[in-house]
Design a protein around this motif. Structure first.
Motif, PDB file in Angstrom:
ATOM      1  N   UNK A  89      70.882  55.258  65.337  1.00 43.77           N
ATOM      2  CA  UNK A  89      70.798  56.307  66.355  1.00 43.77           C
ATOM      3  C   UNK A  89      71.348  57.628  65.835  1.00 43.77           C
ATOM      4  N   UNK A  90      72.379  57.535  65.025  1.00 42.98           N
ATOM      5  CA  UNK A  90      73.011  58.747  64.489  1.00 42.98           C
ATOM      6  C   UNK A  90      72.061  59.458  63.530  1.00 42.98           C
ATOM      7  N   UNK A  91      71.368  58.702  62.679  1.00 47.29           N
ATOM      8  CA  UNK A  91      70.387  59.318  61.775  1.00 47.29           C
ATOM      9  C   UNK A  91      69.292  60.016  62.580  1.00 47.29           C
ATOM     10  N   UNK A  92      68.781  59.325  63.606  1.00 45.88           N
ATOM     11  CA  UNK A  92      67.754  59.931  64.439  1.00 45.88           C
ATOM     12  C   UNK A  92      68.252  61.216  65.083  1.00 45.88           C
ATOM     13  N   UNK A  93      69.495  61.192  65.546  1.00 44.79           N
ATOM     14  CA  UNK A  93      70.059  62.377  66.185  1.00 44.79           C
ATOM     15  C   UNK A  93      70.110  63.548  65.199  1.00 44.79           C
TER      16      UNK A  93
END
Length: 554
Positions: A314-318
């Motif tokens: 999720x952090x990469x996507x963010x």
């Protein structure tokens, strides 16, 4: 003439030489490499271009080099071009042509050394990101120094850099931290899997001070109270320590926000929909082995709770949703597995794995009197950022941590860093800057005005070998900063500054700058003053890239 200008001259001359022989210039590299010979007697600069391309061009290397030497030798600013060995080409520049470098430094000022190699890139640089369960240890301190310097170096090459700290405020380590605080508040020993050290007792006392009745609350409320206040206190301490160390962040990102906002659920669902998550043995797995990882990774555990990698996804996507085209992660020595894991995560989302870079930093050890230093005042057996700064100061600590490649384990000699002598690398560089600042003050006292851009200075008078060496060393600075950014290696800047300081110290013992007694200032006086001001400016610019001060007095 700068090394870059000489490289352009050599390439354009090579194009002409090849054209005369009916050879397509496609055999030439995009950029010609110009280096300083190890032995100054061989010339001011050298290139191995003929050796690189002769075979592709169907020519003999020495024959090509001789033709190239003839083409370059007549150019303005080049006093000689000589072939050596099987096809090396050595150049000697006229003193006044080298002096153009000094004019460029004086005209550029604090901007000299900057470039546009990374213009248009939006880079998310995540570093330190220590768990918010204790003070920053030495490994995190190394990243605090190196990461901040890398951010400065990348920005100096035109990149738009966002420095980001990822707070891991979710997961089992936070539960252990909270239980440790509660035990300390009760006057009990830390849980077996908890955290010890004076800082735990200090924070627990602060929680009780803020909420005097916290221990009397029902268990769930008590846990949440200690969690909310304790983590914020720990965050505050970490941020303050980093700020005092000269490292600040643009974004402090909370892992917990990804879970609360639904970002983790959304990332998981996207991977399910694309078929990159599969159900096996009651858990959901990422097909990471299909994208270069050594095995598939559990994303949702059998109890339905997300594994740690779920937050990473999720952090990469963010980050990508925020518009970053490059995400650099600076991780500790025990995180080698994250390189393939994070690149696989990018690929699983249909993204380019090249948008992820992972830098791994090795361990740091402290040594004093030839023996390891192990104990910390506040964190039990863990040595912290504050311990290092208290022992040697901010500038020596930052510089020492930056000046080595992060690929190598680092032993810091506390006794050496406490010394105010040339044995101490940061002192060696800073003292050169202070000595040059003192020289300028003395020049001002004598009424010798600053040279401005040096337009009216005769740099052809700088004929001493040490003067030429100093000018050429100055000329390397833009290339050093560019390579430091491209290679993600800010230690290159530190090592360069030591080389420049050494070249200046050699000049200082030979080239008298200011008139003495009743002597009048001469054109050579002004040429050397301009040279010294250029050296001072480059030292200041380099130290600024490292986040280290450039003192005017020492």
């Amino acid at each position: 003439m700068t090394p870059a200008a000489l490289a352009d001259l050599v390439r354009s001359s090579a194009v002409q030489v090849l054209a005369a022989r009916g050879v397509d210039d496609a055999v030439l590299p995009e950029q010609v490499t110009i280096e300083r010979p190890r032995n100054p007697e061989h010339g001011d600069y050298a290139t191995n271009l003929a050796l690189q391309v002769a075979k592709k061009a169907g020519l003999k290397p020495r024959e090509f080099a001789e033709a190239l030497a003839e083409a370059v030798a007549g150019a303005e600013g080049v006093s000689a071009a000589e072939v050596a060995g099987p096809g090396f080409l050595n150049f000697r520049l006229a003193a006044d042509a080298q002096g153009e470098l000094v004019r460029q430094v004086l005209a550029g000022g604090s901007a000299f050394g900057r470039g546009d190699a990374l213009a248009g890139r939006r880079i998310n640089l995540e570093f330190v990101s220590a768990n918010p369960t204790g003070p920053i240890h030495l490994g995190g301190t190394r990243w605090a120094a190196v990461g901040d310097a890398l951010g400065r170096v990348l920005a100096a090459q035109g990149a738009e850099v966002t420095r980001e700290y990822y707070f891991n405020d979710a997961g089992a380590q936070i539960d252990r931290f909270v239980r440790s605080l509660i035990a300390a508040a009760k006057g009990e020993h830390a849980p077996e899997d908890g955290y010890a050290g004076g800082y735990i007792s200090d924070i627990a006392a602060e929680v009780i001070k803020a909420e005097p009745g916290a221990l009397s609350l029902p268990e769930n409320e008590r846990h949440e109270t200690f969690r909310r206040i304790g983590i914020e206190l720990m965050f505050t301490q970490i941020r303050q320590s980093l700020h005092e160390f000269g490292t600040d962040f643009d974004v402090y990102f909370h892992e917990n926000s990804l879970h609360q906002s639904g970002a983790v659920d959304a990332a998981v669902q996207q991977l399910k929909d694309s078929g990159n998550l599969y159900l096996a043995d009651g858990a959901w797995w990422l097909r990471s082995s299909e994208y270069g990882d050594d095995k598939d990774r559990v994303v949702l555990k059998t109890d339905g709770n997300p594994a740690y990698i779920a937050g990473d996804l999720a952090y990469f996507k963010d980050k990508r949703n925020r518009g970053f085209d490059l995400c650099i992660y600076m991780l500790g020595a025990d995180h080698h597995g994250y390189i393939a894991r994070l690149k696989a995560a990018a690929a699983a989302f249909g993204d380019d794995p090249g948008t992820v870079e992972v830098l791994i930093g090795q361990m740091v050890n402290l040594v004093s009197d030839g023996k390891p230093v192990r104990m910390s005042k506040r964190a039990g057996t863990v040595i912290t950022l504050e311990d290092l700064v208290e022992a040697v100061g901010v500038d020596p600590a930052r510089y020492e941590l930056i000046r080595y490649s992060v690929d190598s384990t680092l032993d810091i000699d506390l006794d050496l860093l406490r010394k105010h002598s040339n044995d101490n690398p940061v002192y060696y560089v800073q003292y050169a800057h202070a000595r040059l600042s003192s020289l300028q003050r003395s020049a001002d006292d004598l009424g010798l005005t600053r040279t401005g851009s040096g337009a009216d200075v005769d740099f052809g008078l700088l004929t001493l070998p040490v003067e030429g060496e100093l000018v050429r060393t100055i000329g390397e600075f833009p290339g050093v900063t560019r390579r430091a950014a491209e290679m993600r290696e800010p230690h290159r800047v530190a090592r360069y500054l030591e080389e420049l300081a050494g070249a200046y110290h050699k000049f200082y013992t030979v080239g008298r700058v200011l008139p003495q007694g009743d002597e009048e200032a001469t054109p050579l006086t002004y040429a050397r003053l301009a040279l010294c001001e250029a050296v001072r400016q480059v030292l200041a610019n380099g130290l600024s890239l490292l986040g280290v001060s450039a003192p005017e007095r020492m």
